[in-house]
Design a protein around this motif. Structure first.
Motif, PDB file in Angstrom:
ATOM      1  N   ARG A   1      31.544  43.052  52.153  1.00  0.00           N
ATOM      2  CA  ARG A   1      32.765  43.455  51.434  1.00  0.00           C
ATOM      3  C   ARG A   1      33.888  43.803  52.402  1.00  0.00           C
ATOM      4  NH1 ARG A   1      32.592  44.662  46.024  1.00  0.00           N
ATOM      5  NH2 ARG A   1      34.107  46.320  46.282  1.00  0.00           N
TER       6      ARG A   1
ATOM      7  N   ALA B   1      35.292  40.610  53.344  1.00  0.00           N
ATOM      8  CA  ALA B   1      36.085  40.053  52.244  1.00  0.00           C
ATOM      9  C   ALA B   1      37.414  40.784  52.073  1.00  0.00           C
ATOM     10  CB  ALA B   1      35.287  40.123  50.943  1.00  0.00           C
TER      11      ALA B   1
ATOM     12  N   LEU C   1      37.453  43.823  50.604  1.00  0.00           N
ATOM     13  CA  LEU C   1      37.308  44.686  49.432  1.00  0.00           C
ATOM     14  C   LEU C   1      36.993  46.121  49.827  1.00  0.00           C
ATOM     15  CD1 LEU C   1      35.257  42.144  47.300  1.00  0.00           C
ATOM     16  CD2 LEU C   1      37.657  42.759  46.988  1.00  0.00           C
TER      17      LEU C   1
ATOM     18  N   PRO D   1      42.548  40.568  50.656  1.00  0.00           N
ATOM     19  CA  PRO D   1      41.442  39.620  50.485  1.00  0.00           C
ATOM     20  C   PRO D   1      41.934  38.191  50.245  1.00  0.00           C
ATOM     21  CG  PRO D   1      41.109  41.547  49.098  1.00  0.00           C
ATOM     22  CD  PRO D   1      42.435  41.719  49.755  1.00  0.00           C
ATOM     23  N   GLY D   2      42.983  38.064  49.452  1.00  0.00           N
ATOM     24  CA  GLY D   2      43.460  36.741  49.077  1.00  0.00           C
ATOM     25  C   GLY D   2      44.109  35.989  50.229  1.00  0.00           C
TER      26      GLY D   2
ATOM     27  N   ILE E   1      39.089  33.156  52.772  1.00  0.00           N
ATOM     28  CA  ILE E   1      37.656  33.255  52.518  1.00  0.00           C
ATOM     29  C   ILE E   1      37.427  32.984  51.037  1.00  0.00           C
ATOM     30  CG2 ILE E   1      37.050  34.947  54.300  1.00  0.00           C
ATOM     31  CD1 ILE E   1      37.458  37.006  51.880  1.00  0.00           C
TER      32      ILE E   1
ATOM     33  N   MET F   1      34.301  33.914  47.959  1.00  0.00           N
ATOM     34  CA  MET F   1      33.113  34.748  47.817  1.00  0.00           C
ATOM     35  C   MET F   1      32.389  34.416  46.518  1.00  0.00           C
ATOM     36  SD  MET F   1      32.930  38.818  48.415  1.00  0.00           S
ATOM     37  CE  MET F   1      31.518  39.805  48.001  1.00  0.00           C
TER      38      MET F   1
ATOM     39  N   PHE G   1      29.733  36.143  43.999  1.00  0.00           N
ATOM     40  CA  PHE G   1      29.201  37.479  43.736  1.00  0.00           C
ATOM     41  C   PHE G   1      27.811  37.394  43.126  1.00  0.00           C
ATOM     42  CE2 PHE G   1      33.666  38.006  44.082  1.00  0.00           C
ATOM     43  CZ  PHE G   1      33.862  39.291  44.559  1.00  0.00           C
ATOM     44  N   GLN G   2      27.058  38.452  43.326  1.00  0.00           N
ATOM     45  CA  GLN G   2      25.714  38.518  42.757  1.00  0.00           C
ATOM     46  C   GLN G   2      25.772  38.383  41.233  1.00  0.00           C
ATOM     47  OE1 GLN G   2      23.612  42.103  43.694  1.00  0.00           O
ATOM     48  NE2 GLN G   2      21.704  41.337  42.894  1.00  0.00           N
TER      49      GLN G   2
END
Lengths: 377, 273
Positions: free
Chosen positions: A47, A50, A52, A72-73, A77, A79, A81-82
């Motif tokens: 994170r 990322a 976050l 982040p944007g 990158i 991502m 997510f789980q």
């Protein structure tokens, strides 16, 4: 050239130190797994990469750029997510195209990129559906598609397979490996499943208690675990770790535990007399022949092999045998430990590995009957 | 089987008890004056008439009050929903010291009886020069609708997975963009519930309107109708019932349009696990 770099990164949540002194160089195009039990700091690390979470101190670079304060944007990158985190009110197509829209990609270009991604992931027939109408595997693909669509520099994957059933997981694992090879992009993959990490990664970063324990290719992590924690965490069935003590002098070490006394070979310069532990992988244990009497406790038949648990006094050890051997629990058997194969660790749960580097012989499965271990009276 | 019948009977009895006054209101409003007090009463009117409605619209201030109520309730609803949405977002998503205490204190203000607040509020509004205006009522209603709205929206907001917002941020949205693209659509059922609650509350409120507003220009329907049709000597039953029917219409319309939103969108399957 390093593509992702963590330099002395710390992350504290109040008094809790989630990540401590993390130094990590991830090469361009590399598939790196962050592996560890829950709460080890792996997700926090991802994170932070990322954007976050923000590191308490230290520096994170992507390429040449320090990204500590980059949104982040703007980090280039993507991502997964789980939870997949698909936008429930958007269709599959809108979900995948969302990152393009946010980056101001033109409409016609957007449609073309969406089509390419959907074709690659076989999502084309589903583009008009809503996420809730899809199966778990399909949702997973959409999440992957949303990450792939804009061809980012680094892919971040947070336990993306943990919500799939075992069969689908195996299938998606193979697809991810294939995808990584085709795209050649840097991927950082968080997992607590060592099998995923072992099979997919170029290198594995094993973490525990917010600290990096070892960062090495899978085979090295398996054969030369840097400490007791890594040794116990990697491998199924797991390594048997026996607490005992080292005695002797360089070149003539012995390891003693209640009921077990073996010659400790191949120790490095860090070895010293006193409390230590010995790690025995299942393949270092020969069951059925040898001169150490043990009691058979449990036989698990997996089909292509048997996992066998034996005990010497209070010590339980796990080994494997071919499936044709038939034993019943309670039986007395003779066992031996290949003296070239055990690992030795300094005292403590994260005790350092004491073997000399590199290992004189790899930990190939061996059923050698020579140099049998001895038993103290 | 018997249990089922008994349960159904009970349920219908309950529905009847609730619906009968509404039915009686409707029927009375279309009966001519002479039929009202007849014994035995007529269930359905013998003669149908709309003279009360026409009289109300043409000869009284009814439309003026109605318009006031619409402006009052709509403005209050917009303000409350806007503030509560942003407030709930802050209470759920941002971590800062005293966040929980703040949320609790907000609820505590809702627990105070409104009668206790009415005089201080009146004095404050007089000092601000806002007495006898619709604005004063908007402020008053906002103060007691907001705490509840905030709590309502806070629980809705807490149900939206944080991953959704994180995903939007990684996908290139700004915080505001993520809020608009991802949070707001998910929050829609909550926003509609809150809006309905606030609208109904402002539409039906009587006590504050009675105390804070004393001029016909700013009077809402509740106090307006009472003032106009109910005096110490006489109650204009027919007109009162016609007014009541027309007062209920906006609420019925709002409910008819929005009730499907209230249940829609809950637990949509965007996130697994």
């Amino acid at each position: 050239m390093a593509d992702v770099t963590f330099s002395n990164v710390q992350k504290h949540f109040g008094a809790f130190r989630a990540v401590q002194d993390l130094n990590l160089d991830i090469r361009e195009g590399e598939f790196v797994s962050l592996l560890g039990p829950s709460g080890c700091g792996k997700t926090t690390t991802l994170r932070m990469l990322a954007g976050l979470e923000f590191p308490t101190s230290g520096e994170i670079r992507i390429g040449d750029r320090v990204v500590n304060d980059v949104a982040p944007g703007k980090r280039d990158i993507a991502m997964v997510f789980q939870s997949y985190a698909l936008y429930p009110h958007m269709t599959v197509g809108e979900n995948i195209a969302y990152p393009l829209k946010k980056r101001g990609v033109e409409k016609a270009e957007r449609a073309r990129m969406l089509k390419d991604t959907a074709d690659m992931l076989q999502l084309t027939p589903l583009l008009r559906r809503k996420p809730r109408e899809l199966s778990g595997g399909q949702q997973q693909r959409v999440a992957l598609g949303r990450a792939l669509v804009r061809d980012p520099k680094v892919f971040l994957l947070d336990e993306p397979l943990s919500n799939l059933d075992a069969k689908l997981r195996g299938h998606m694992r193979a697809e991810l490996i294939e995808l990584h090879r085709r795209l050649g992009r840097t991927m950082v993959y968080v997992t607590h499943d060592q099998l995923e990490a072992m099979t997919m990664s170029d290198r594995i970063a094993v973490m525990e208690g917010g600290k990096l324990q070892q960062f090495a290719p899978p085979q090295e992590v398996y054969r030369e675990p840097s400490n007791r924690f890594v040794a116990g965490f990697i491998g199924t069935p797991g390594m048997t770790i026996i607490d005992g003590a080292l005695s002797g002098s360089p070149g003539a070490w012995r390891f003693d535990a209640p009921g077990i006394s073996v010659e400790a070979r191949h120790l490095g310069p860090d070895a010293a007399e006193g409390a230590a532990s010995m790690g025995v992988r299942p393949e270092a244990l020969t069951i059925g022949t040898g001169d150490t009497p043990a009691t058979l406790r449990l036989v698990e038949q997996t089909g292509h092999e048997n996992i066998v648990v034996v005990s010497i006094g209070d010590i339980r050890m796990t080994g494997r045998t071919t499936p044709d051997k038939v034993w019943s629990p309670g039986e007395e058997v003779m066992i031996s430990i290949d003296p070239d194969m055990p690992h030795f660790f300094a005292d403590g749960p994260n005790g350092k590995r004491l073997n000399a580097k590199p290992s004189p012989r790899g930990n190939e499965p061996s059923h050698s009957l020579s140099n049998l271990s001895e038993v103290s009276p | 089987m018997i249990r089922k019948i008994a349960f159904n009977l009970f349920a219908w009895a309950l529905v009847l008890a609730v619906a009968f006054p509404l039915f009686w209101m409707l029927v009375t409003s279309v009966k001519p004056q002479f039929e009202l007090f007849r014994r035995p009463p007529t269930i359905l009117p013998e003669t149908w008439t709309f003279e009360h409605y026409i009289g109300l619209l043409k000869e009284t201030n009814f439309l003026n009050y109605f318009w006031n109520s619409i402006i009052l309730s709509t403005t209050t609803t917009l303000i409350v929903v806007a503030i509560a949405t942003i407030g709930a977002y802050s209470l759920v998503r941002f971590k800062y010291r005293g966040r929980e205490t703040l949320a609790f204190l907000v609820l505590f203000t809702y627990l105070l009886p409104s009668v206790v607040l009415i005089l201080p509020l009146y004095l404050m509004l007089v000092q601000l020069g806002l007495s006898n205006t619709i604005t004063s009522l908007v402020i008053a209603y906002t103060t007691f609708a907001l705490p509840y709205a905030l709590w309502l929206l806070r629980s809705f907001m807490a149900g939206i997975p944080e991953d959704l917002e994180s995903a939007a941020l990684v996908d290139g949205a700004t915080r505001l963009g993520a809020f608009r693209d991802v949070i707001l659509p998910q929050l829609l059922p909550g926003i509609i519930s809150t809006a309905l609650f606030t609208f109904i509350l402002s539409w039906n409120e009587y006590l504050f309107a009675l105390v804070l507003v004393n001029s016909d220009e700013a009077r809402p329907l509740t106090t307006g109708v009472m003032n106009m049709l109910v005096s110490s000597f006489n109650i204009e039953w027919s007109l009162l019932m016609a007014a009541s029917v027309m007062m209920s219409v906006p609420l019925i319309i709002v409910f008819a349009f929005l009730q499907s939103y209230l249940t829609r969108g809950f637990g949509a399957g965007g996130v697994k696990g």
